[in-house]
Write a protein that holds these residues in place. Structure first.
Motif, PDB file in Angstrom:
ATOM      1  N   VAL A   3      45.601  47.787  41.139  1.00 14.68           N
ATOM      2  CA  VAL A   3      46.169  46.459  40.950  1.00 14.68           C
ATOM      3  C   VAL A   3      45.991  46.109  39.481  1.00 14.68           C
ATOM      4  CG1 VAL A   3      46.048  44.028  41.612  1.00 14.68           C
ATOM      5  CG2 VAL A   3      45.628  45.799  43.327  1.00 14.68           C
ATOM      6  N   LYS A   4      47.110  45.894  38.773  1.00 20.68           N
ATOM      7  CA  LYS A   4      47.061  45.642  37.335  1.00 20.68           C
ATOM      8  C   LYS A   4      47.635  44.267  37.029  1.00 20.68           C
ATOM      9  CE  LYS A   4      48.125  47.497  32.800  1.00 20.68           C
ATOM     10  NZ  LYS A   4      47.799  46.239  32.219  1.00 20.68           N
ATOM     11  N   TRP A   5      46.908  43.533  36.201  1.00 21.49           N
ATOM     12  CA  TRP A   5      47.334  42.216  35.765  1.00 21.49           C
ATOM     13  C   TRP A   5      48.606  42.314  34.947  1.00 21.49           C
ATOM     14  CZ3 TRP A   5      46.323  39.693  30.710  1.00 21.49           C
ATOM     15  CH2 TRP A   5      46.674  38.338  30.705  1.00 21.49           C
ATOM     16  N   VAL A   6      49.575  41.432  35.209  1.00 21.71           N
ATOM     17  CA  VAL A   6      50.826  41.370  34.464  1.00 21.71           C
ATOM     18  C   VAL A   6      50.798  40.176  33.517  1.00 21.71           C
ATOM     19  CG1 VAL A   6      53.342  41.151  34.636  1.00 21.71           C
ATOM     20  CG2 VAL A   6      52.090  42.514  36.327  1.00 21.71           C
ATOM     21  N   GLU A   7      50.658  38.975  34.091  1.00 26.13           N
ATOM     22  CA  GLU A   7      50.538  37.739  33.314  1.00 26.13           C
ATOM     23  C   GLU A   7      50.154  36.621  34.262  1.00 26.13           C
ATOM     24  OE1 GLU A   7      54.153  36.011  31.785  1.00 26.13           O
ATOM     25  OE2 GLU A   7      55.301  36.709  33.492  1.00 26.13           O
ATOM     26  N   GLY A   8      49.588  35.558  33.742  1.00 19.91           N
ATOM     27  CA  GLY A   8      49.223  34.423  34.582  1.00 19.91           C
ATOM     28  C   GLY A   8      48.391  34.868  35.763  1.00 19.91           C
ATOM     29  N   MET A   9      48.896  34.662  36.966  1.00 21.06           N
ATOM     30  CA  MET A   9      48.236  35.116  38.192  1.00 21.06           C
ATOM     31  C   MET A   9      49.063  36.203  38.877  1.00 21.06           C
ATOM     32  SD  MET A   9      45.371  33.746  38.633  1.00 21.06           S
ATOM     33  CE  MET A   9      44.830  33.221  37.005  1.00 21.06           C
ATOM     34  N   ALA A  10      49.945  36.866  38.121  1.00 11.40           N
ATOM     35  CA  ALA A  10      50.796  37.926  38.666  1.00 11.40           C
ATOM     36  C   ALA A  10      50.154  39.291  38.421  1.00 11.40           C
ATOM     37  CB  ALA A  10      52.180  37.881  38.021  1.00 11.40           C
ATOM     38  N   PHE A  11      50.216  40.135  39.444  1.00 15.55           N
ATOM     39  CA  PHE A  11      49.656  41.478  39.385  1.00 15.55           C
ATOM     40  C   PHE A  11      50.646  42.462  39.998  1.00 15.55           C
ATOM     41  CE2 PHE A  11      46.178  38.547  39.381  1.00 15.55           C
ATOM     42  CZ  PHE A  11      45.217  39.110  38.565  1.00 15.55           C
ATOM     43  N   MET A  12      50.656  43.686  39.500  1.00 12.02           N
ATOM     44  CA  MET A  12      51.444  44.747  40.107  1.00 12.02           C
ATOM     45  C   MET A  12      50.478  45.633  40.882  1.00 12.02           C
ATOM     46  SD  MET A  12      54.166  46.350  40.894  1.00 12.02           S
ATOM     47  CE  MET A  12      55.429  45.574  39.926  1.00 12.02           C
ATOM     48  N   ALA A  13      50.699  45.748  42.178  1.00  9.59           N
ATOM     49  CA  ALA A  13      49.876  46.605  43.030  1.00  9.59           C
ATOM     50  C   ALA A  13      50.639  47.892  43.281  1.00  9.59           C
ATOM     51  CB  ALA A  13      49.569  45.893  44.342  1.00  9.59           C
ATOM     52  N   GLU A  14      49.952  49.016  43.115  1.00  4.31           N
ATOM     53  CA  GLU A  14      50.574  50.325  43.322  1.00  4.31           C
ATOM     54  C   GLU A  14      49.727  51.150  44.272  1.00  4.31           C
ATOM     55  OE1 GLU A  14      51.717  52.371  39.679  1.00  4.31           O
ATOM     56  OE2 GLU A  14      51.586  50.454  38.632  1.00  4.31           O
ATOM     57  N   SER A  15      50.379  51.781  45.225  1.00  4.42           N
ATOM     58  CA  SER A  15      49.692  52.654  46.170  1.00  4.42           C
ATOM     59  C   SER A  15      49.653  54.067  45.612  1.00  4.42           C
ATOM     60  CB  SER A  15      50.417  52.652  47.511  1.00  4.42           C
ATOM     61  OG  SER A  15      51.695  53.241  47.371  1.00  4.42           O
ATOM     62  N   ASP A  16      48.766  54.895  46.162  1.00  7.21           N
ATOM     63  CA  ASP A  16      48.708  56.264  45.668  1.00  7.21           C
ATOM     64  C   ASP A  16      49.909  57.096  46.131  1.00  7.21           C
ATOM     65  OD1 ASP A  16      47.894  56.702  48.300  1.00  7.21           O
ATOM     66  OD2 ASP A  16      46.075  57.785  47.785  1.00  7.21           O
ATOM     67  N   SER A  17      50.736  56.520  47.010  1.00  8.63           N
ATOM     68  CA  SER A  17      51.981  57.206  47.384  1.00  8.63           C
ATOM     69  C   SER A  17      53.108  56.871  46.409  1.00  8.63           C
ATOM     70  CB  SER A  17      52.396  56.838  48.808  1.00  8.63           C
ATOM     71  OG  SER A  17      52.653  55.451  48.924  1.00  8.63           O
ATOM     72  N   GLY A  18      52.793  56.046  45.395  1.00  3.93           N
ATOM     73  CA  GLY A  18      53.757  55.769  44.344  1.00  3.93           C
ATOM     74  C   GLY A  18      54.602  54.526  44.526  1.00  3.93           C
ATOM     75  N   HIS A  19      54.277  53.703  45.491  1.00  2.19           N
ATOM     76  CA  HIS A  19      55.056  52.488  45.733  1.00  2.19           C
ATOM     77  C   HIS A  19      54.350  51.281  45.134  1.00  2.19           C
ATOM     78  CE1 HIS A  19      57.755  54.661  48.333  1.00  2.19           C
ATOM     79  NE2 HIS A  19      56.684  55.254  48.837  1.00  2.19           N
ATOM     80  N   GLY A  20      55.140  50.344  44.620  1.00  7.93           N
ATOM     81  CA  GLY A  20      54.568  49.159  43.996  1.00  7.93           C
ATOM     82  C   GLY A  20      55.125  47.877  44.563  1.00  7.93           C
ATOM     83  N   ILE A  21      54.335  46.831  44.431  1.00 11.01           N
ATOM     84  CA  ILE A  21      54.764  45.511  44.874  1.00 11.01           C
ATOM     85  C   ILE A  21      54.101  44.461  43.982  1.00 11.01           C
ATOM     86  CG2 ILE A  21      52.932  45.259  46.603  1.00 11.01           C
ATOM     87  CD1 ILE A  21      55.240  43.932  48.336  1.00 11.01           C
ATOM     88  N   MET A  22      54.847  43.417  43.699  1.00  7.80           N
ATOM     89  CA  MET A  22      54.340  42.328  42.874  1.00  7.80           C
ATOM     90  C   MET A  22      53.541  41.359  43.742  1.00  7.80           C
ATOM     91  SD  MET A  22      54.182  40.952  39.857  1.00  7.80           S
ATOM     92  CE  MET A  22      55.480  41.656  38.864  1.00  7.80           C
TER      93      MET A  22
END
Length: 138
Positions: free
Chosen positions: A5-24
């Motif tokens: 889970v990586k911080w983008v800005e403000g309180m937004a984060f990009m979550a990525e699974s080890d299968s390569g899928h991401g969700i905001m």
């Protein structure tokens, strides 16, 4: 299984699974979020719905049930405290559509998912009152 889970800005984060899928993910505007993505607790609820939906469809497929459509409606209640606002109750309503569906087979599929196969449900049921029902539409 791993995730990042990586911080983008403000309180937004990009979550990525080890299968390569991401969700905001994002927080509510009240805490500085901009409504750019689902809240973490919404993800838990959607995870439960997705987990049990997959189980039910796999089981009905093995039973050779003529499913034309399937959706899960989840209704959750959260603790009425400042924090943590955990889920206290979740109701899972399955809607299975198809001509010639056997109600006993649909009931069996729902019960098997709820009581045996759904990993998310198994994780939550020690602390959350989870109830289930279903309807068949043709």
């Amino acid at each position: 299984m791993k995730a990042r889970v990586k911080w983008v800005e403000g309180m937004a984060f990009m979550a990525e699974s080890d299968s390569g899928h991401g969700i905001m993910l994002d927080g509510s505007p009240e805490i500085g979020g901009r409504n750019l993505g689902a809240r973490p607790m919404e993800m838990v609820l959607m995870g439960l719905g997705g987990c049990t939906a997959i189980d039910v469809m796999v089981i009905l497929g093995k039973q050779r049930q003529p499913v034309e459509d399937c959706w899960i409606e989840l209704d959750a209640e959260r603790a009425d405290v400042a924090a943590p606002k955990v889920f206290t109750k979740i109701h899972v309503h399955y809607v299975i559509k198809g001509s010639g569906l056997d109600p006993k087979q649909v009931e069996r599929a729902v019960k098997l998912s709820a009581e045996k196969y759904c990993s998310v449900s198994a994780m939550l049921k020690g602390s959350v009152d989870i109830t289930y029902d279903f309807e068949i539409r043709s």
